[in-house]
Design a protein around this motif. Sequence first.
Motif, short mmCIF file in Angstrom:
data_model
loop_
_atom_site.label_atom_id
_atom_site.label_comp_id
_atom_site.label_asym_id
_atom_site.label_seq_id
_atom_site.Cartn_x
_atom_site.Cartn_y
_atom_site.Cartn_z
N LYS A 1 55.55 -22.69 -6.18
CA LYS A 1 56.17 -21.86 -5.15
C LYS A 1 56.63 -22.72 -3.99
O LYS A 1 56.12 -23.84 -3.78
N GLU B 1 55.15 -10.40 0.59
CA GLU B 1 56.56 -10.66 0.90
C GLU B 1 57.39 -10.57 -0.38
O GLU B 1 56.93 -10.96 -1.46
N GLU C 1 60.26 -11.57 -2.95
CA GLU C 1 60.83 -12.87 -3.30
C GLU C 1 61.74 -12.74 -4.52
O GLU C 1 61.84 -11.68 -5.13
N GLU D 1 55.14 -11.83 -3.50
CA GLU D 1 54.05 -12.79 -3.35
C GLU D 1 53.02 -12.24 -2.38
O GLU D 1 53.38 -11.74 -1.31
#
Length: 271
Positions: free
Chosen positions: A68, A113, A115, A144
């Motif tokens: 990530k 969040e 993504e 995430e």
Amino acid sequence: MTTAHSPAARNAAVHDSAAGLLDTAAVSAEPVPQLTSSGALTLDEAYRIQRLLIGRRLARGERISGVKLGFTSRTKAAQMGVFDVIFGRLTDGMRIADGGRIALGRYVHPRVEPEVAFRLGTDIGPGDDLDPESAVDAVAPALEVIDSRYRDFRFTLQDVVADNTSASGYVLGPWTRLADAGDLANRGVRLEIDGRTAETGSTAAILGHPLRAVHAAVRMARVQGHTLRAGTVLLAGAATPAVALTPGTSVEATVTGLGRAGFTVGEATDE
Ligand code: 0L1
Ligand code: MG
């Protein structure tokens, strides 16, 4: 030469104990003080601690499933005073099924969040110089869950790198072949909590174009000597600010043209 009393051996012991501290914080969901509150760390040392931290997960039977990036939003990077992305590792133990449920008690102070995730179709070793985009076979909407192991979610750049960039959980929606996905430069992204819009953004918030994250992740993996295997998931970065998770809610991310991914949040004591 590294002997039991050499500075190198002392440093190795300090890094291992820092990784142990962060691992225990994650397992027990009890926050710890920033590592840098008891001594300076270089960025290289922080990445070494991150590797040792992940090594503890692997020793418990988890497997690397992806990588990530963090600080891919210019605003977030500027707030931290950093000029490059940060790199973290994902394991299968962090995977949350799409539509699954998490227990809040397993986290310290989790945030979520929305993504974009990419999937690699071929291996990329540190020495390979193929075009990173040519190695991507699919793209998906993703969420995430980030959870800093530090008190009050506060840290320096070195602290957050050592803490595996707050990586804690991730959810993947349906994969679309990259060749069929069209232009990803400026897709609308919506984060919904209990069916209400909590944040909206654009894939453009991810380094200006989410495919740039593929290049950045491959560059960072090379620097880290980390081989990216076919099937690796690459979480490109957040398209909106993160939102704190609260018990008894449902969370969903939608990326225009790619679909949705979601999960529900149980009570602290749920299993
Ligand atoms: O995935 C992220 O962008 C998080 C990077 C680390 C900073 C944070 O925990 O907010
Ligand atoms: Mg993220």
